[in-house]
Design a protein around this motif. Structure first.
Motif: not given
Length: 123
Positions: A14-15, A17, A66, A83-84, A86
């Motif tokens: 998580a977080g 890319s 994102r 990106n980012s 979850k």
């Protein structure tokens, strides 16, 4: 006939890319809409992002800010920079191509689908 081949899926925390790529080949009409859809276990396939051959884009609300979709018309390739990430982004991601003049004019169901690539986001 059109073939779509995806690459770039995988496992990420998580977080993190990932960048997905999809190359189209075959009898490709130059004016089209390419994009990405995803399907999580037990859920319906949903639109993630699409881009027209002219560069117009549309994103699902949950990925705005994102994810970034882009394309290289000379290479008949579409990309999805994620990106980012979850855990709820975990799904099989499918590349799709729709024969349409614009995103607005595109039918709900794409004309062609890729085989899918798994994206798994761990918490």
């Amino acid at each position: 006939q059109v073939q779509l081949v995806e690459s770039g899926g995988g496992l990420v925390q998580a977080g993190g890319s990932l960048r997905l790529s999809c190359a189209a080949s075959g009898s490709i009409f130059s004016i089209n809409v390419m994009g990405w859809y995803r399907q999580a276990p037990g859920k319906q396939r949903e639109l993630v992002a699409v881009i027209s051959s002219g560069g117009s884009t549309r994103y699902a609300d949950g990925v705005k800010g994102r994810f970034t979709i882009s394309r290289d018309n000379a290479k008949n390739t579409v990309y999805l920079q994620m990106n980012s990430l979850k855990p709820e982004d975990t799904a099989v991601y499918y590349c799709a191509l729709t024969i349409a003049l614009s995103i607005v004019a595109a039918p709900t169901t794409p004309n062609y689908w890729g085989q899918g690539t798994q994206v798994t986001v761990s918490s």
